[in-house]
Design a protein around this motif. Structure first.
Motif, PDB file in Angstrom:
ATOM      1  N   SER A  57       0.829  -1.210   0.000  1.00 32.58           N
ATOM      2  CA  SER A  57       0.000   0.000   0.000  1.00 32.58           C
ATOM      3  C   SER A  57       0.862   1.259   0.000  1.00 32.58           C
ATOM      4  O   SER A  57       0.583   2.225  -0.733  1.00 32.58           O
ATOM      5  CB  SER A  57      -0.941   0.010   1.204  1.00 32.58           C
ATOM      6  OG  SER A  57      -1.854  -1.057   1.140  1.00 32.58           O
ATOM      7  N   ARG A  61       1.103   4.227  -2.973  1.00 30.26           N
ATOM      8  CA  ARG A  61       0.928   5.661  -2.735  1.00 30.26           C
ATOM      9  C   ARG A  61       2.175   6.443  -3.146  1.00 30.26           C
ATOM     10  O   ARG A  61       2.080   7.537  -3.711  1.00 30.26           O
ATOM     11  CB  ARG A  61       0.612   5.907  -1.266  1.00 30.26           C
ATOM     12  CG  ARG A  61      -0.805   5.507  -0.854  1.00 30.26           C
ATOM     13  CD  ARG A  61      -1.137   6.002   0.544  1.00 30.26           C
ATOM     14  NE  ARG A  61      -0.359   5.306   1.554  1.00 30.26           N
ATOM     15  CZ  ARG A  61      -0.774   4.209   2.191  1.00 30.26           C
ATOM     16  NH1 ARG A  61      -1.940   3.671   1.890  1.00 30.26           N
ATOM     17  NH2 ARG A  61      -0.030   3.644   3.122  1.00 30.26           N
ATOM     18  N   ARG A  70      -3.517   5.395 -11.079  1.00 30.54           N
ATOM     19  CA  ARG A  70      -3.329   4.228 -10.219  1.00 30.54           C
ATOM     20  C   ARG A  70      -2.837   3.039 -11.026  1.00 30.54           C
ATOM     21  O   ARG A  70      -2.007   2.253 -10.558  1.00 30.54           O
ATOM     22  CB  ARG A  70      -4.645   3.888  -9.513  1.00 30.54           C
ATOM     23  CG  ARG A  70      -4.527   2.708  -8.543  1.00 30.54           C
ATOM     24  CD  ARG A  70      -5.858   2.359  -7.915  1.00 30.54           C
ATOM     25  NE  ARG A  70      -5.731   1.221  -7.023  1.00 30.54           N
ATOM     26  CZ  ARG A  70      -5.442   1.299  -5.724  1.00 30.54           C
ATOM     27  NH1 ARG A  70      -5.248   2.478  -5.162  1.00 30.54           N
ATOM     28  NH2 ARG A  70      -5.352   0.213  -4.984  1.00 30.54           N
ATOM     29  N   GLU A 178      -5.832  14.275   0.020  1.00 26.69           N
ATOM     30  CA  GLU A 178      -5.102  13.734  -1.125  1.00 26.69           C
ATOM     31  C   GLU A 178      -5.049  14.732  -2.269  1.00 26.69           C
ATOM     32  O   GLU A 178      -4.011  14.885  -2.933  1.00 26.69           O
ATOM     33  CB  GLU A 178      -5.762  12.436  -1.596  1.00 26.69           C
ATOM     34  CG  GLU A 178      -5.549  11.262  -0.649  1.00 26.69           C
ATOM     35  CD  GLU A 178      -6.139   9.971  -1.201  1.00 26.69           C
ATOM     36  OE1 GLU A 178      -6.618   9.991  -2.356  1.00 26.69           O
ATOM     37  OE2 GLU A 178      -6.126   8.958  -0.481  1.00 26.69           O
ATOM     38  N   VAL A 193       4.206  12.783   2.136  1.00 25.17           N
ATOM     39  CA  VAL A 193       3.606  11.452   2.063  1.00 25.17           C
ATOM     40  C   VAL A 193       4.384  10.476   2.941  1.00 25.17           C
ATOM     41  O   VAL A 193       3.804   9.710   3.715  1.00 25.17           O
ATOM     42  CB  VAL A 193       3.550  10.958   0.599  1.00 25.17           C
ATOM     43  CG1 VAL A 193       3.216   9.463   0.557  1.00 25.17           C
ATOM     44  CG2 VAL A 193       2.501  11.735  -0.182  1.00 25.17           C
TER      45      VAL A 193
END
Length: 241
Positions: A57, A61, A70, A178, A193
């Protein structure tokens, strides 16, 4: 019983025990990583699944910092895993396994972004320091010098203060955060991040991105202020509602 030296006698027993416990934990973590690396070299499927569950994960990101979708980020992550498995025999433990994996990921993501002409110009990254191009000082970082139990950075509205759990878990707020991060220059986005989303330590971020501690602080400072300011109208409207 041998007499204690003045230095050791001045250290409280609790502090000595804590130091010993921390040393034991560090040794256990190093040993665990050593065994994990060895298992990966032996193509142990369980070891691969463990690393995948631990980092997938966060890798996704991080890849999305550089690429625009994505789907492309998932491709970058897959390419990274292939590179990790193909190169694990060359891992020399000079950095942590996590740092090594994420360095590969970022290099792959940057290559992908270059191919797609999505690299942000270097001029947009800023030259460091706590002032913008016009010489105007940046506002104080809302988390700068705050104690560990300080309120979250985005708690500016009374509504959020009244029910912080709902706000923190709010899907809509997450989307707003985001979106605000997506507007940041690349290096600021990388740092915020890793620090505020993934929970990396300053030293881990510096090692992974190859930047100095002072540069890391400046980039994080600027990113937090910009995200806070971008969210301010949204939080104000939520409070009025």
């Amino acid at each position: 019983m041998a007499p204690q030296s003045p230095a050791s006698a001045s250290v409280p027993e609790e502090a000595r025990e804590l130091r010993s416990d921390l040393g034991d934990l560090a040794f256990q973590a190093a040993r665990e990583e050593q065994l994990l690396v060895q298992a990966l070299r032996e193509r142990d499927e369980a070891a691969f699944e463990l690393v995948l569950d631990r980092y997938y994960s966060a890798m996704l990101r991080s890849a999305m910092i550089y690429v625009g979708s994505r789907a492309r980020a998932e491709e970058v992550v897959q390419e990274t895993w292939l590179a990790v498995l193909g190169g694990i025999h060359r891992f020399d433990s000079r950095s942590s396994l996590k740092t090594w994996i994420f360095r590969i990921l970022i290099n792959r993501a940057k290559t992908c972004a270059t191919r797609e002409a999505r690299v942000i110009p270097l001029s947009s990254l800023g030259a460091g320091g706590d002032v913008d191009a016009g010489g105007t000082p940046y506002p104080a970082d809302p988390l700068d010098g705050a104690p560990p139990d300080a309120e979250p950075m985005f708690c500016g509205s009374a509504a959020m203060a009244r029910n912080p759990e709902d706000w923190i878990l709010s899907e809509e707020l997450g989307e707003q955060i985001e979106a605000a991060m997506a507007t940041l220059p690349q290096m600021q986005r990388e740092v915020i991040v890793l620090r505020d989303v993934e929970g990396w330590s300053p030293s881990e971020v510096c090692n992974m991105l190859g930047i100095t501690e002072s540069n890391q602080r400046v980039l994080l400072h600027r990113a937090r202020v910009k995200v806070r300011d971008t969210l301010a109208p949204y939080l104000a409207n939520s409070e009025e509602a």
